[in-house]
Design a protein around this motif. Structure first.
Motif, PDB file in Angstrom:
ATOM      1  N   LEU A  82       0.987  -1.251  -0.026  1.00  0.00           N
ATOM      2  CA  LEU A  82      -0.110   0.052  -0.027  1.00  0.00           C
ATOM      3  C   LEU A  82       0.763   1.290  -0.040  1.00  0.00           C
ATOM      4  CD1 LEU A  82      -2.642  -1.019   2.740  1.00  0.00           C
ATOM      5  CD2 LEU A  82      -2.669  -1.223   0.221  1.00  0.00           C
ATOM      6  N   GLN A  83       1.965   1.135   0.870  1.00  0.00           N
ATOM      7  CA  GLN A  83       2.985   2.323   0.865  1.00  0.00           C
ATOM      8  C   GLN A  83       3.565   2.333  -0.564  1.00  0.00           C
ATOM      9  OE1 GLN A  83       5.211   1.216   4.232  1.00  0.00           O
ATOM     10  NE2 GLN A  83       3.818   2.022   5.827  1.00  0.00           N
ATOM     11  N   ASP A  84       3.994   1.593  -1.100  1.00  0.00           N
ATOM     12  CA  ASP A  84       4.327   1.628  -2.623  1.00  0.00           C
ATOM     13  C   ASP A  84       3.685   2.211  -3.475  1.00  0.00           C
ATOM     14  OD1 ASP A  84       6.819   0.627  -1.735  1.00  0.00           O
ATOM     15  OD2 ASP A  84       6.468  -1.476  -2.522  1.00  0.00           O
ATOM     16  N   LEU A  85       2.097   1.734  -3.464  1.00  0.00           N
ATOM     17  CA  LEU A  85       1.139   2.210  -4.191  1.00  0.00           C
ATOM     18  C   LEU A  85       1.022   3.809  -4.047  1.00  0.00           C
ATOM     19  CD1 LEU A  85      -0.935   1.773  -6.437  1.00  0.00           C
ATOM     20  CD2 LEU A  85      -2.399   0.922  -4.465  1.00  0.00           C
ATOM     21  N   PHE A  86       0.930   4.287  -2.810  1.00  0.00           N
ATOM     22  CA  PHE A  86       0.817   5.510  -2.501  1.00  0.00           C
ATOM     23  C   PHE A  86       1.937   6.350  -2.889  1.00  0.00           C
ATOM     24  CE2 PHE A  86       2.138   9.131   0.278  1.00  0.00           C
ATOM     25  CZ  PHE A  86       0.702  10.052   0.073  1.00  0.00           C
ATOM     26  N   GLU A  87       3.184   5.847  -2.891  1.00  0.00           N
ATOM     27  CA  GLU A  87       4.160   6.730  -3.419  1.00  0.00           C
ATOM     28  C   GLU A  87       4.248   6.651  -4.911  1.00  0.00           C
ATOM     29  OE1 GLU A  87       6.649   8.238  -1.670  1.00  0.00           O
ATOM     30  OE2 GLU A  87       5.900   7.969  -0.049  1.00  0.00           O
ATOM     31  N   ALA A  88       3.672   5.513  -5.487  1.00  0.00           N
ATOM     32  CA  ALA A  88       3.566   5.643  -7.116  1.00  0.00           C
ATOM     33  C   ALA A  88       2.572   6.705  -7.502  1.00  0.00           C
ATOM     34  CB  ALA A  88       3.429   4.356  -7.655  1.00  0.00           C
ATOM     35  N   THR A  89       1.574   7.012  -6.652  1.00  0.00           N
ATOM     36  CA  THR A  89       0.402   7.844  -7.204  1.00  0.00           C
ATOM     37  C   THR A  89       0.247   9.102  -6.472  1.00  0.00           C
ATOM     38  OG1 THR A  89      -1.131   6.481  -5.825  1.00  0.00           O
ATOM     39  CG2 THR A  89      -0.763   5.691  -7.823  1.00  0.00           C
ATOM     40  N   HIS A  90       0.436   9.028  -5.194  1.00  0.00           N
ATOM     41  CA  HIS A  90       0.367   9.977  -4.359  1.00  0.00           C
ATOM     42  C   HIS A  90      -1.247  10.253  -4.245  1.00  0.00           C
ATOM     43  CE1 HIS A  90       4.441  11.024  -3.858  1.00  0.00           C
ATOM     44  NE2 HIS A  90       4.495  10.927  -5.214  1.00  0.00           N
ATOM     45  N   LEU A 221      -3.007   4.645 -14.083  1.00  0.00           N
ATOM     46  CA  LEU A 221      -3.210   4.000 -12.862  1.00  0.00           C
ATOM     47  C   LEU A 221      -3.078   2.559 -12.592  1.00  0.00           C
ATOM     48  CD1 LEU A 221      -5.774   6.422 -11.253  1.00  0.00           C
ATOM     49  CD2 LEU A 221      -3.345   6.469 -10.554  1.00  0.00           C
ATOM     50  N   ALA A 222      -3.516   1.870 -13.563  1.00  0.00           N
ATOM     51  CA  ALA A 222      -3.751   0.437 -13.591  1.00  0.00           C
ATOM     52  C   ALA A 222      -2.598  -0.235 -13.422  1.00  0.00           C
ATOM     53  CB  ALA A 222      -4.411   0.025 -14.905  1.00  0.00           C
ATOM     54  N   PRO A 223      -1.195   0.060 -14.044  1.00  0.00           N
ATOM     55  CA  PRO A 223      -0.250  -0.710 -13.756  1.00  0.00           C
ATOM     56  C   PRO A 223       0.471  -0.955 -12.184  1.00  0.00           C
ATOM     57  CG  PRO A 223       0.215   0.650 -15.623  1.00  0.00           C
ATOM     58  CD  PRO A 223      -1.113   0.980 -15.163  1.00  0.00           C
ATOM     59  N   ALA A 224       0.451   0.386 -11.473  1.00  0.00           N
ATOM     60  CA  ALA A 224       0.642   0.348 -10.370  1.00  0.00           C
ATOM     61  C   ALA A 224      -0.431  -0.520  -9.451  1.00  0.00           C
ATOM     62  CB  ALA A 224       0.508   2.021  -9.958  1.00  0.00           C
ATOM     63  N   VAL A 225      -1.580  -0.446  -9.530  1.00  0.00           N
ATOM     64  CA  VAL A 225      -2.476  -1.072  -8.770  1.00  0.00           C
ATOM     65  C   VAL A 225      -2.446  -2.600  -9.125  1.00  0.00           C
ATOM     66  CG1 VAL A 225      -4.905  -1.404  -8.710  1.00  0.00           C
ATOM     67  CG2 VAL A 225      -4.323   0.734  -8.837  1.00  0.00           C
ATOM     68  N   ARG A 226      -2.292  -2.996 -10.233  1.00  0.00           N
ATOM     69  CA  ARG A 226      -2.089  -4.445 -10.630  1.00  0.00           C
ATOM     70  C   ARG A 226      -0.988  -5.140  -9.940  1.00  0.00           C
ATOM     71  NH1 ARG A 226      -3.133  -4.065 -15.648  1.00  0.00           N
ATOM     72  NH2 ARG A 226      -5.037  -5.111 -15.579  1.00  0.00           N
ATOM     73  N   THR A 227       0.293  -4.109 -10.106  1.00  0.00           N
ATOM     74  CA  THR A 227       1.524  -4.501  -9.420  1.00  0.00           C
ATOM     75  C   THR A 227       1.482  -4.876  -7.877  1.00  0.00           C
ATOM     76  OG1 THR A 227       2.561  -3.724 -11.148  1.00  0.00           O
ATOM     77  CG2 THR A 227       3.831  -4.022  -8.963  1.00  0.00           C
ATOM     78  N   ALA A 228       0.765  -3.723  -7.324  1.00  0.00           N
ATOM     79  CA  ALA A 228       0.621  -3.827  -5.620  1.00  0.00           C
ATOM     80  C   ALA A 228      -0.219  -5.151  -5.214  1.00  0.00           C
ATOM     81  CB  ALA A 228      -0.067  -2.480  -5.389  1.00  0.00           C
ATOM     82  N   ALA A 229      -1.540  -5.341  -6.020  1.00  0.00           N
ATOM     83  CA  ALA A 229      -2.306  -6.556  -5.995  1.00  0.00           C
ATOM     84  C   ALA A 229      -1.414  -7.873  -6.046  1.00  0.00           C
ATOM     85  CB  ALA A 229      -3.310  -6.629  -6.673  1.00  0.00           C
ATOM     86  N   LEU A 230      -0.881  -7.920  -7.206  1.00  0.00           N
ATOM     87  CA  LEU A 230       0.107  -9.161  -7.480  1.00  0.00           C
ATOM     88  C   LEU A 230       1.099  -9.442  -6.141  1.00  0.00           C
ATOM     89  CD1 LEU A 230       0.329  -8.861 -11.435  1.00  0.00           C
ATOM     90  CD2 LEU A 230      -1.065 -10.637 -10.092  1.00  0.00           C
ATOM     91  N   GLY A 231       1.670  -8.318  -5.828  1.00  0.00           N
ATOM     92  CA  GLY A 231       2.573  -8.477  -4.870  1.00  0.00           C
ATOM     93  C   GLY A 231       2.256  -8.847  -3.626  1.00  0.00           C
ATOM     94  N   LEU A 232       1.122  -8.224  -3.122  1.00  0.00           N
ATOM     95  CA  LEU A 232       0.520  -8.635  -2.098  1.00  0.00           C
ATOM     96  C   LEU A 232      -0.152 -10.280  -2.112  1.00  0.00           C
ATOM     97  CD1 LEU A 232      -0.617  -8.296   0.792  1.00  0.00           C
ATOM     98  CD2 LEU A 232      -2.449  -7.260   0.010  1.00  0.00           C
ATOM     99  N   SER A 233      -0.667 -10.626  -3.239  1.00  0.00           N
ATOM    100  CA  SER A 233      -0.990 -11.966  -3.422  1.00  0.00           C
ATOM    101  C   SER A 233       0.043 -13.056  -3.183  1.00  0.00           C
ATOM    102  CB  SER A 233      -1.565 -12.161  -4.833  1.00  0.00           C
ATOM    103  OG  SER A 233      -2.947 -11.378  -4.814  1.00  0.00           O
ATOM    104  N   ARG A 234       1.152 -12.584  -3.641  1.00  0.00           N
ATOM    105  CA  ARG A 234       2.261 -13.477  -3.866  1.00  0.00           C
ATOM    106  C   ARG A 234       2.809 -13.531  -2.188  1.00  0.00           C
ATOM    107  NH1 ARG A 234       3.944 -11.042  -8.709  1.00  0.00           N
ATOM    108  NH2 ARG A 234       5.258  -9.548  -7.675  1.00  0.00           N
ATOM    109  N   ALA A 235       2.859 -12.517  -1.585  1.00  0.00           N
ATOM    110  CA  ALA A 235       3.304 -12.541  -0.149  1.00  0.00           C
ATOM    111  C   ALA A 235       2.439 -13.401   0.706  1.00  0.00           C
ATOM    112  CB  ALA A 235       3.386 -10.954   0.223  1.00  0.00           C
ATOM    113  N   LEU A 236       1.052 -13.389   0.326  1.00  0.00           N
ATOM    114  CA  LEU A 236       0.098 -13.967   1.309  1.00  0.00           C
ATOM    115  C   LEU A 236       0.315 -15.641   0.977  1.00  0.00           C
ATOM    116  CD1 LEU A 236      -3.142 -11.987   0.879  1.00  0.00           C
ATOM    117  CD2 LEU A 236      -1.537 -12.135   2.885  1.00  0.00           C
ATOM    118  N   ARG A 237       0.529 -15.777  -0.495  1.00  0.00           N
ATOM    119  CA  ARG A 237       0.877 -17.420  -0.572  1.00  0.00           C
ATOM    120  C   ARG A 237       2.250 -17.802  -0.020  1.00  0.00           C
ATOM    121  NH1 ARG A 237      -1.856 -15.746  -5.755  1.00  0.00           N
ATOM    122  NH2 ARG A 237       0.616 -15.585  -6.607  1.00  0.00           N
TER     123      ARG A 237
END
Length: 240
Positions: A82-90, A221-237
């Motif tokens: 979430l912090q990475d996504l905020f830094e990418a978009t503000h 915005l889409a690439p940053a949102v998709r990247t954050a969601a994929l990263g979190l999914s990998r971290a949870l798995r």
């Protein structure tokens, strides 16, 4: 008595402030003497605080809420993304989970603009009126989709989708794109793009970016949102 105590606690809202005993009695429909006894017990337990003639929520509720394992663990895993996504978009960033037909917000990072949003940490909104909710709905199974489409659809603004056919189309588009969109459906002047988070075949959460309608650029915005969601999914798995 637990049901009655929950009725008293359920009277409080983020903008509701403190309530007098008579107000709590009127809101719950319980006798004033019953509410008085309940409030005394809730104050003793730290679930309410008393200030002169009014009552407000107590700190023990916050402490208990922070101990809920599923949400606590999810929030801790999600914060770096979430912090990475905020830094990418503000822009304002949300993380939410589904409970029934609603999205419950687990985390929110405010953007540089003071957007007037109905979302708050711990708050609930209809799945169908928010980007996070649509992302959760699209990847929570067809039975839930049909259940929601069969009931009247709530509206938070004049732009909220209340037509079942339009909502079905939006859900199908989200399933194909892996992204859900919301345009002024939860708050006037605000648009949102969201992506589901997975820890298995169905979504366990979703995250989003909310921006003023005038500068809503989904392609950017889409690439940053998709990247954050994929990263979190990998971290949870990987954390199982």
């Amino acid at each position: 008595m637990l049901d009655k105590a929950m009725a008293v606690l359920g009277c409080f809202r983020p903008d509701g402030g403190a309530f007098r005993l008579t107000e709590l009695s009127a809101r719950t429909g319980l006798a004033k003497t019953t509410v008085f006894r309940l409030c005394a017990d809730l104050v003793r337990l730290g679930l309410l605080e008393r200030d002169a003639e009014t009552y407000r929520l107590g700190g023990a509720l916050f402490e208990l809420g922070s101990l809920v394992p599923r949400r606590r663990d999810l929030r801790e895993a999600a914060l770096p993304f979430l912090q990475d996504l905020f830094e990418a978009t503000h822009e304002t960033v949300h993380l939410g989970v589904r409970e029934g037909h609603e999205v419950v917000y687990v985390e929110r990072i405010h953007g540089h603009d003071a957007l007037r949003l109905p979302s708050r940490i711990g708050g609930r909104l209809p799945l169908t009126c928010t980007g996070v909710g649509k992302a959760l709905l699209a990847f929570s199974g067809s039975e839930l989709v049909e259940e929601i489409l069969a009931a009247p659809l709530p509206a938070l603004t004049p732009h909220s989708i209340t037509d079942p056919d339009r909502l079905r189309t939006a859900v199908e588009q989200a399933q194909v794109a892996g992204l859900a969109y919301e345009e002024e459906e939860a708050a006037p002047g605000v648009s949102c793009i969201a992506a589901p988070v997975f820890d298995g075949p169905t979504s366990v959460a979703a995250l989003s970016v909310a921006v003023p309608r005038g500068r809503f650029r989904p392609a950017q915005l889409a690439p940053a949102v998709r990247t954050a969601a994929l990263g979190l999914s990998r971290a949870l798995r990987s954390g199982r």
